[in-house]
Design a protein around this motif. Sequence first.
Motif, short mmCIF file in Angstrom:
data_model
loop_
_atom_site.label_atom_id
_atom_site.label_comp_id
_atom_site.label_asym_id
_atom_site.label_seq_id
_atom_site.Cartn_x
_atom_site.Cartn_y
_atom_site.Cartn_z
N LEU A 1 0.94 -1.22 -0.02
CA LEU A 1 0.08 -0.07 0.08
C LEU A 1 0.89 1.37 0.13
O LEU A 1 1.69 1.46 0.95
CB LEU A 1 -0.88 0.06 1.41
N LEU B 1 1.88 4.87 0.80
CA LEU B 1 1.32 5.65 1.74
C LEU B 1 1.69 7.08 1.31
O LEU B 1 0.96 8.14 1.31
CB LEU B 1 1.92 5.48 3.12
N ARG C 1 10.80 11.69 1.56
CA ARG C 1 12.43 11.55 1.40
C ARG C 1 12.91 10.39 2.31
O ARG C 1 14.13 10.06 2.20
CB ARG C 1 12.93 12.75 1.56
N VAL C 2 11.90 9.93 3.18
CA VAL C 2 12.34 9.13 4.21
C VAL C 2 11.76 7.70 3.69
O VAL C 2 10.36 7.52 3.47
CB VAL C 2 11.55 9.48 5.59
N PRO C 3 12.79 6.82 3.20
CA PRO C 3 12.12 5.74 2.66
C PRO C 3 10.99 4.70 3.50
O PRO C 3 10.26 4.16 2.78
CB PRO C 3 13.52 4.96 2.58
N GLU C 4 11.18 4.80 4.70
CA GLU C 4 10.16 3.91 5.26
C GLU C 4 8.87 4.45 5.48
O GLU C 4 7.85 3.92 5.87
CB GLU C 4 10.70 3.57 6.91
N ARG C 5 8.55 5.80 4.75
CA ARG C 5 7.26 6.35 5.21
C ARG C 5 6.55 6.20 3.68
O ARG C 5 5.47 6.49 3.55
CB ARG C 5 7.41 7.68 5.29
N ARG C 6 7.20 5.38 2.73
CA ARG C 6 6.78 5.58 1.18
C ARG C 6 5.58 4.38 1.17
O ARG C 6 4.66 4.63 0.61
CB ARG C 6 7.77 5.19 0.45
N ALA C 7 5.89 3.36 1.76
CA ALA C 7 4.90 2.04 1.39
C ALA C 7 4.95 1.24 2.85
O ALA C 7 5.90 1.23 3.53
CB ALA C 7 5.31 1.42 0.41
N ALA C 8 3.65 0.41 2.85
CA ALA C 8 3.72 -0.46 3.89
C ALA C 8 3.00 -1.68 3.21
O ALA C 8 2.12 -1.70 2.40
CB ALA C 8 2.71 0.09 4.85
#
Lengths: 80, 433
Positions: free
Chosen positions: B402, B404, B409-416
Amino acid sequence: MSLRRLDIPRPASVSTSSSGMPAALGGVRVEAVAEEWVVEDRWWTDQPLRRRYRELVLADGRNAVVFRDGSSGRWYEQRA
Amino acid sequence: MVAGVLIPRFALLSTLRDRETLLSEPVALAPVAGRSPLLGEVSAPAEAFGVAAGMRVGEALARCPELRLVPSDPEAARARWNDMLERLEGVGASPESDRAGEAFFACDGLRGIHGGRLEDVLAATRRALGRSIRLGAAPSRFCAYAAALQTRPRGRSRGDLIVPTDSRARAFLAPLPVALLRSRLELAELPDLLERLGIGTLGRLASMPAHALSERFGHPGLRARELALGRDTPLDPRRPVEPVVERLGLPEAISGQQLERALELLIARLLARPERRGRSLRSLTLSARLAEGGTWRSHVTLRQASAQAARIRVALGARLTELPAPAESLGIEVEAFGPPAREQESLLEDGRPGVGSREGSGAASRDGSRAIARTASREHRLREAIHQARQAAGECAALRVLELDPGSRVPERRAALAPYPTEGRTGSNDGQR
């Protein structure tokens, strides 16, 4: 099951040179630093994020992205 | 220790097998019709005129007007090289060979069989392959190649060359030209660049700092330095070949639709071969003997291993258009098998004939109702598949990515990862990848 974030940073074993540049990652020699960039975010909160990313070329031919966390000083590896 | 076996001009020698006297004249393998007009391997007298493999025909003829062109015969070269590899296996070696005329094998395990000394292993190799080979041994593949190049076939001058240790390997390679790196396909373009920068020898290359080579040439630069230092990757010996070949003689040299029909027949025969044992086909070689002389080969690796005749026909049919001339015979050889073929129905694509709309079959309303039925069937199959996967492997067996904040620019905030929804799903792909 709840949401699970992807590309979470993983603690990395990075040894540095006297100038603070990564010299080895997980025991594998760093041949070159291909790129370097800084990410700053949430500086307006009490949990600001400051990371200095470096894309490394390793002696075994791999490319890896690591960053040093500005607040803790620890090294992490991440797919960026 | 690695032994290197070289037979220079192997393709030319195989083509001229019963006309070897031609080798004393300027002769070259003609370009394959329909491809770039570049020469294949050339004889030594042709080289004396400045003609080289890979040169354009016009330039070669300008340099050597007496140059004789012979049509290449890749089929003969392959058969002869396979025979030599089998003879090498006969002395106990596990050869690695990426191209005809060049093979490498580890010798340490063979000493016990052939008298205990490395020289005995090389002597046994020479007895098996004949006196015309060049043979060298060194701690690495690249160094063994360089050593073999330095030798001459027995009876002409010095014999086999052995570079015994890593330190001797580095010293042996140091004065040799960087042009030797052309023997590695992945480094073929590097020597020109190195020479332009004044790095003419492997010793000079080995003395360069690794980071400088990495910065200028990337990974190939590091790879070349490793080779110059006498280090190389481990050998990857060939796996035992299971020859599964089907060939069809064509009474009259044919082309076009008749050739496609012949191809269908060959594929059907190949799929019926008992050696297949239910396995799918991963890669194949299409070959032909041409009516005007010479042979033609084309290697095809299927994007997905398959045992479906239609899919294989599409992949090979595209190569048939490259056939340079009418063929006298057509053949297919299995180069590698894939996993056992399980002819499962595909999950999301419904390719069954008659399900899609037919030309001229009529009314839009009928087409519309078919489309709705098709979508409902697909949804049902998808739900069922997810249900079965979760029953077998737990709730986490079917997830979706999914997005998000894809631009973050912060990779862990892009998808889950999120559970794959099965209730009330409409087939939309919004927000997932």
